[in-house]
Design an enzyme around this catalytic site. Sequence first.
Site, PDB file in Angstrom:
ATOM      1  N   LYS A  66     -14.138   0.771  -3.700  1.00  8.41           N
ATOM      2  CA  LYS A  66     -15.111   1.158  -2.912  1.00  8.41           C
ATOM      3  C   LYS A  66     -16.381   1.948  -3.723  1.00  8.41           C
ATOM      4  O   LYS A  66     -17.498   1.613  -3.623  1.00  8.41           O
ATOM      5  CB  LYS A  66     -14.697   2.184  -1.847  1.00  8.41           C
ATOM      6  N   GLU A 126       0.677  -1.314  -0.115  1.00  8.24           N
ATOM      7  CA  GLU A 126      -0.206  -0.043   0.079  1.00  8.24           C
ATOM      8  C   GLU A 126       0.963   1.376  -0.064  1.00  8.24           C
ATOM      9  O   GLU A 126       0.327   2.299  -0.446  1.00  8.24           O
ATOM     10  CB  GLU A 126      -0.907   0.008   1.202  1.00  8.24           C
ATOM     11  N   HIS A 179       7.193 -27.006  -1.215  1.00  7.41           N
ATOM     12  CA  HIS A 179       6.455 -28.119  -1.821  1.00  7.41           C
ATOM     13  C   HIS A 179       5.059 -27.823  -2.685  1.00  7.41           C
ATOM     14  O   HIS A 179       4.495 -28.346  -3.031  1.00  7.41           O
ATOM     15  CB  HIS A 179       5.909 -29.193  -0.743  1.00  7.41           C
TER      16      HIS A 179
HETATM   17  O1  PA5 Z   1      -3.184   1.590   5.781  1.00  7.84           O
HETATM   18  C1  PA5 Z   1      -4.460   2.194   5.838  1.00  7.84           C
HETATM   19  O2  PA5 Z   1      -4.472   3.160   5.948  1.00  7.84           O
HETATM   20  C2  PA5 Z   1      -5.405   1.260   5.320  1.00  7.84           C
HETATM   21  O3  PA5 Z   1      -5.207  -0.025   4.833  1.00  7.84           O
HETATM   22  C3  PA5 Z   1      -6.544   1.144   6.362  1.00  7.84           C
HETATM   23  O4  PA5 Z   1      -5.946   0.687   7.465  1.00  7.84           O
HETATM   24  C4  PA5 Z   1      -7.849   0.524   6.108  1.00  7.84           C
HETATM   25  O5  PA5 Z   1      -8.281   0.725   4.842  1.00  7.84           O
HETATM   26  C5  PA5 Z   1      -8.803   0.546   7.341  1.00  7.84           C
HETATM   27  O6  PA5 Z   1      -9.032   1.681   7.346  1.00  7.84           O
HETATM   28  P1  PA5 Z   1     -10.035   2.362   8.513  1.00  7.84           P
HETATM   29  O7  PA5 Z   1      -9.094   1.974   9.850  1.00  7.84           O
HETATM   30  O8  PA5 Z   1     -10.232   3.878   8.308  1.00  7.84           O
HETATM   31  O9  PA5 Z   1     -11.349   1.706   8.639  1.00  7.84           O
END
Ligand code: PA5
Length: 447
Positions: free
Chosen positions: A424, A289, A310
């Site tokens: 989303k 990310e 394996h």
């Molecule tokens: O690293 C990030 O910002 C994302 O992966 C969030 O952790 C994830 O989308 C969850 O978001 P939130 O904590 O706002 O529900």
Amino acid sequence: MEKILLNFNKTFDFISKDSIFVYKQEIEKHNAALHDKTGKGNDFLGWTNLPSSITDAELADIEATASKIRSKKIDLFVVIGIGGSYLGAKAVIDALSDSFVAMKNTGNPLVVFAGQNIGEDYLYELRELLREKEYAMAVISKSGTTTEPALAFRLLKQDIEDKYGKEEAKERIIAITDAKRGALKTLATSEGYKTYVIPDDVGGRYSVLTPVGLVAIAIAGFDIRTLVKGAVDMEAVTGKNVPFEENIAAQYAAVRNELYRNGKLVEIFVNYNPKLHFLAEWWKQLYGESEGKEGKGIFPASVDFTSDLHSMGQYIQEGERKLFETVISVGAPDQEVVIPTDKDNLDGLNFLAGKRVDEVNKMAELGTMIAHVDGGVPNIQIVMPKLNEYFLGQLIYFFEIACGMSGYVLGVNPFDQPGVEAYKKNMFALLEKPGYEEATKAIKARL
Ligand code: PA5
């Protein structure tokens, strides 16, 4: 201080040692920008000095909450969250827990997760289980608006209220969210839940050392002070004035970028201890990310060895030569299992008699490393002397700060995730969420 070790000698068949040191000035500058909070995405750099700024009072408050919840003699603690709001806690708890914790009475509540998927069977089966168990829960969302955890919490909130009554349910629900914004904050304030704040300047995937991770880790029975101490010590030895030659996080950032520039597009995170499976999931989120944007980024993958030797071993040995491996090597296991002699030796294993199982595992690790390097897969090794809270704390901060530096070398903002919005938008359009009327029409026309 004993610290985790980085060994990248087994990359030198592919990149030169000198090429790593070419990054020195650039990475020292990036490290300073992270610590001075002047680099890209600098409104999300609160995590760089987070370990050293956690106060005793903050830790004591989390420990008191954990004691209060544990005193209710719960069987299960449900953590509702997704992405950075669950992977850190899951990684640490799994790494430190007995492998069969779900089937043994350890005296600690079992931590289970919800809201990390939208599986209907998963939710049905969890709710069925919760009806028979004593439990409490944390609902975690930085934005407070993420659909998956919000949906799970809507269901589990009703269940916990039905089971314990509204007043006692409030004593069993902890909300961990943003200080001001978001539906979860509004809900938590109106219901009067015990609430922890996720600092504004700490993004989800960098939040394991905030209450996001620490509350569940403490409730599971682990030592959050030692975890934080490990991170504090790693913060000190990767600080902005630490030269590249002594900064293992800076070196890791350099090596992986140099490999990437030499065509190694996939980094495989390897463990030889099944307890580290979810550490790899946490690491994949952190790097995927943070770096995967603008058409760039090393693809983070993971395998559990020797199991996956394996299954994936063949590809790694002889498939596309775009891979490199980062192996987490744990020094010594906690327990001892010695291989016995067998008088008939029908399995032919008497040559191993008297050896510990870990010796076999270590030779598998060494043999695999040499085979994979011979097959064209460079190998980075990170050695954790023991699998405990202290070295996990070090490892977490090491990977976080290295990720920041590495993302800056790549030229991206490692602290945003604009690409996560695309699915989303389509999901809401397909579900006909109010406000999405135009998008609904457009997407339906494409079906
Ligand atoms: O690293 C990030 O910002 C994302 O992966 C969030 O952790 C994830 O989308 C969850 O978001 P939130 O904590 O706002 O529900």
